[in-house]
Design an enzyme around this catalytic site. Structure first.
Site, PDB file in Angstrom:
ATOM      1  CG  ASP A 234      -1.813   1.116   1.355  1.00 55.00           C
ATOM      2  OD1 ASP A 234      -2.294   1.750   0.473  1.00 55.00           O
ATOM      3  OD2 ASP A 234      -1.886   1.742   2.473  1.00 55.00           O
TER       4      ASP A 234
ATOM      5  CG  ASP B 293      -1.810   7.669   0.844  1.00 51.75           C
ATOM      6  OD1 ASP B 293      -1.057   8.550   0.636  1.00 51.75           O
ATOM      7  OD2 ASP B 293      -2.736   7.004  -0.193  1.00 51.75           O
TER       8      ASP B 293
ATOM      9  CG  ASN C  12      -8.538   0.859  -1.578  1.00 50.18           C
ATOM     10  OD1 ASN C  12      -8.349   0.165  -2.597  1.00 50.18           O
ATOM     11  ND2 ASN C  12      -9.370   0.584  -0.571  1.00 50.18           N
ATOM     12  CG  ASN C  13      -4.833   8.490  -2.778  1.00 47.79           C
ATOM     13  OD1 ASN C  13      -5.632   9.304  -3.575  1.00 47.79           O
ATOM     14  ND2 ASN C  13      -4.328   9.129  -1.909  1.00 47.79           N
TER      15      ASN C  13
ATOM     16  CG  HIS D  17      -8.694   8.830   2.830  1.00 52.02           C
ATOM     17  ND1 HIS D  17      -7.975   7.521   2.604  1.00 52.02           N
ATOM     18  CD2 HIS D  17      -9.429   9.133   2.153  1.00 52.02           C
ATOM     19  CE1 HIS D  17      -8.931   7.142   1.767  1.00 52.02           C
ATOM     20  NE2 HIS D  17      -9.720   8.062   1.489  1.00 52.02           N
TER      21      HIS D  17
ATOM     22  CE  LYS E 152      -5.552  -1.301  -0.954  1.00 52.18           C
ATOM     23  NZ  LYS E 152      -4.243  -0.694  -0.462  1.00 52.18           N
TER      24      LYS E 152
ATOM     25  CG  ASP F 228      -1.752   2.179   6.480  1.00 52.31           C
ATOM     26  OD1 ASP F 228      -1.979   1.778   5.379  1.00 52.31           O
ATOM     27  OD2 ASP F 228      -2.208   3.012   7.149  1.00 52.31           O
TER      28      ASP F 228
END
Length: 308
Positions: free
Chosen positions: A31, A33, A65-66, A191, A222, A247
């Site tokens: 991932d 972020d 996912n961003n 977020h 995800k 994370d």
């Protein structure tokens, strides 16, 4: 430690144990972020970790996912933060995968109504997916009199800082047609921002539309399997030879479990070791599937194993 015995065990590992785990894997999925960077700051040692993994023959992918930026902009960010060997084809965002789904799986023959930001729109454009042109709706325009495009065959919801009531209402109208697809880039509810603030995520906007339309969205990002299927289809990945590092328990770790990958939680982002241990004792199957196989403080811990 690196085998099936670690499955869902939430084992904190370091040094030789990380080395053993990495030796058993060919592919490492990160991932971004909270794992590779926080905002505009790379996690300490992250560029070196990626460089050494690739140098040792590992295939490295970034699964995020961003959806706020297209892949070419991610390449620029990696470069800006000191990553010298990350290519566009290494990056699989929920925006890119949503475009791939609409083009290659759904094969939409018509237009897509998008609730989303530049990253989503640019990936759809790159994939040749036709979108409804954004109307310059004035303050007096309402759902009672605004134009609706009769050629809309899908609604896609992603992160959108300009989300408003009219966009929600238009999407509701399109989704009254049962043949209209309902997709979401990702389920992330929020977020973290600097200074302890948060911003609502794509999942929050999707939830609003699900309530209003009485329909459930197909989630591309995800923890669903499609993002891994995208990578596996292009690079022939074996799940058993792959490690997912993230994370967030409910997205990154659950994604890895759903796809048959080994999973690792880093403590530089959203989820905590306490939460992971609580999930381990939960009666909820989904929470149990969100328990990582392994835990590290940071991917900086990889350096000791990689530099030996």
């Amino acid at each position: 430690m690196a085998g099936a015995a670690g499955r869902g065990g939430c084992h904190t590992i370091r040094g030789a144990q990380i080395k053993e785990l990495l030796q058993s894997k060919r592919n490492v999925l990160f991932d971004c972020d909270g794992v590779i960077w926080n905002g505009e700051t790379a996690v300490t040692g992250a560029p070196e970790v990626v460089r050494l993994l690739k140098q040792q023959g590992k295939r490295v992918f970034f699964v995020t996912n961003n959806c706020t930026r297209p892949r070419e902009n991610y390449v620029q960010k990696f470069s800006r933060l000191g990553f010298t060997d990350v290519a566009e084809e290494d990056i699989f965002s929920s925006a890119y995968c949503s475009a791939a789904y609409l083009r290659d799986v759904a094969r939409v023959q018509g237009k897509v109504f998008v609730i989303g930001c530049y990253g989503v729109q640019k990936e759809l454009l790159n994939a040749g997916v036709t979108m409804v042109e954004e109307d310059d709706d004035g303050p007096d325009v309402s759902i009672y009199d605004c134009p609706l495009d009769p050629d809309v065959k899908a609604v896609l919801v992603g992160y959108d800082e300009k989300f408003n009531f009219l966009k929600l209402a238009k999407a509701c109208c399109y989704l009254r047609n049962s043949e209209c697809l309902f997709l979401a880039t990702d389920p992330d509810p929020w977020h973290p921002l600097r200074g302890g603030r948060v911003t609502p995520g794509s999942g929050s906007l999707t939830a609003a539309l699900e309530t209003a339309s009485n329909r459930k969205a197909t989630v591309i990002g995800k923890p669903g399997r499609f993002m891994f299927e995208c990578i596996a289809g292009q690079f022939n990945l074996d799940p058993e030879q792959s490690l997912m590092v993230g994370d967030r328990l409910e997205t990154d770790v659950l994604f890895g479990t759903n796809c048959g990958l080994s999973t690792m939680l880093t403590l530089t982002g959203v989820s905590t070791l306490k939460e992971a241990e609580e999930y381990k004792g939960s009666d909820s199957p989904e929470k149990k599937d969100s328990v990582p196989d392994y835990v590290v403080e940071s991917i900086t811990d990889f350096l000791e194993a990689l530099e030996e």
